[in-house]
Design a protein around this motif. Structure first.
Motif, short mmCIF file in Angstrom:
data_model
loop_
_atom_site.label_atom_id
_atom_site.label_comp_id
_atom_site.label_asym_id
_atom_site.label_seq_id
_atom_site.Cartn_x
_atom_site.Cartn_y
_atom_site.Cartn_z
N LEU A 117 0.83 -1.21 0.00
CA LEU A 117 0.00 0.00 0.00
C LEU A 117 0.86 1.27 0.00
N HIS A 121 0.77 4.29 -2.68
CA HIS A 121 0.51 5.62 -2.10
C HIS A 121 1.61 6.61 -2.50
N GLN A 128 -5.92 0.25 -3.06
CA GLN A 128 -6.10 -0.30 -1.73
C GLN A 128 -6.44 -1.78 -1.69
#
Ligand SMILES: *Cc1c(COP(=O)(O)O)cnc(C)c1O
Length: 417
Positions: A117, A121, A128
């Protein structure tokens, strides 16, 4: 009530189970404080690879304990961790260039999920979703439970678990359904797919072929979904090769190892990652760093034990022992397969499993309780998963000891008590 204040894991204290006090372990044998002995047919829950108290690992622990016991690992380092990291990079696929330490299989999985993740990000492409396989087990912390099968193990905590997309287990003849479901889930967009390569351990020693593993990895690669191999159980020779992924020619993006990492002597885990996953966290901005640690990250004594484990793999005929054990297991399975209580048998490397006719179904079946107690009373550490009995001993077990394991299982199937 017993006099002990200890609350044991996965133990229903209300059933009055015998809880032996173990004083010593040597090779494949455990010695009780009262003089009883047991053959360790499940490698003390899948961790003990070379046998209990391997002299070389014990010596490494003794030596390290006289040098450095513990040091903060954020911004500091030490020789055993550096040596171990280099050693791990050498024996795993070249694409895996970074080693992150933690303390257990569960934390190795948590770290893998956070890396995945964090990668998306920091690349400003937030993704997600996590794709998982039905019947999987990845540990007992909240994140690890979330990516594992839902059931009696985690029903009380269901409200804490996050949603995932599960693809069916690739049962023989139904592999295409798994591949189609994975393709669809990847197309819908996901951060990562986490899977136990070749053998789903706690899910019942369910096995699927390398070809399916290879196809699943190819689908993930095609859709840019990170492929996380949870080799916490399958690693360190269990499936016949050092890593199960090797049999499929699969190079995971993230790899979790624990259990046999220290030969089963000390709690330690690693999560290996591709260079670009590390680089996604590399910047001049502190906010992009990988926010994970535990107090004992890369404990020097545990790392020294793991370095000794690597040396054993390098210097001793470990692969030959694994091949011998696999052949012995195959012969034992042929012999036990004709017992009227046995429905089917299967094997992957050193792991042998058999399904029994069910009185009750699932993890809480009577067979598990009966054979667990029967084994304890007859010199055998065995812990069936519901109606599935499996034998996964240390690689040093002798042919005679393995024959004794199966003799006790057979006697237990005849329900003598
Ligand atoms: C045992 C296991 C874990 C969890 O490891 P712990 O050290 O018990 O936390 C994770 N994944 C797999 C595949 C396992 O078999």
């Amino acid at each position: 009530m017993s006099g002990s204040p200890v609350w044991h894991p996965f133990t229903q204290h209300g059933l009055g189970e015998d809880i032996p006090l173990i004083a010593r372990g040597q090779g494949a044998v455990l010695h009780g404080a009262d003089g009883r002995t047991w053959i360790d047919a499940i490698s003390s829950w899948w961790v003990t690879t070379h046998g209990h108290a391997h002299p070389r690992i014990m010596a490494a622990i003794r030596a390290q304990s006289e040098q450095l016991d513990q040091i903060i690992f954020a911004g500091w380092t030490h020789e055993p961790a550096e040596t171990l990291a280099h050693g791990l990079i050498e024996i795993t696929p070249p694409a895996l260039t970074r080693v992150f330490f933690s303390d257990s299989g569960s934390t190795a999985v948590e770290v893998a999920l956070k890396m995945a993740l964090g990668y998306w990000h920091n690349r400003k492409q937030p993704r997600q979703g996590i794709i998982v396989m039905e019947h999987s087990y990845h540990g007992d912390t909240i994140g690890a439970m979330s990516v594992g099968a839902r059931g009696v193990f985690n029903r009380p905590y269901a409200s804490l678990l996050f949603d995932v997309t599960a693809v069916p287990f690739p049962a023989e003849g139904a592999e295409q359904a798994t591949l189609d479901a994975l393709e669809a889930a990847c197309k819908a967009g996901a951060a990562a797919f986490i899977v136990e390569p070749l053998v789903l351990g706690a899910g019942g020693m369910l096995m699927y072929p390398p070809s399916v593993l290879a196809q699943m990895a190819a689908i993930c690669a095609r859709h840019d979904v990170l492929f996380i191999a949870d080799e916490v159980m399958t690693g360190w020779g269990r499936t016949g090769t050092m890593l199960a992924c090797e049999q499929a020619g699969v190079v995971p993006d993230i790899l979790c190892l624990s259990k046999g990492l220290t030969g089963g002597s000390m709690p330690l885990a690693v999560t290996l990652a591709r260079e670009d996953i590390f680089m996604a966290h590399w910047s001049q901005d502190r906010a992009d760093c990988f926010f994970h640690s535990s107090s004992y990250t890369a404990n020097p004594i545990a790392c020294a034990a793991a370095v000794a484990n690597l040396a054993i793999w390098r210097d001793e005929p470990v692969q030959a022992r694994i091949d011998t054990l696999a052949a012995l297991q195959a012969a034992e399975l042929v012999a036990i397969a004709s017992h009227p209580q046995v429905v089917s048998t299967r094997q992957c490397g050193t792991i042998a499993a058999l399904d029994l006719h069910a009185d009750a179904s699932g993890y809480l079946s009577n067979w598990a309780v009966h054979l667990n107690a029967f084994g304890k009373a007859h010199g055998l550490l065995i812990r069936p998963l519901g109606n599935t009995v499996y034998v996964m001993p240390p690689y040093c077990i002798t042919a005679e000891q393995l024959a004794q394991v199966y003799a006790v299982v057979l006697a237990g199937l005849d329900r003598e008590t």
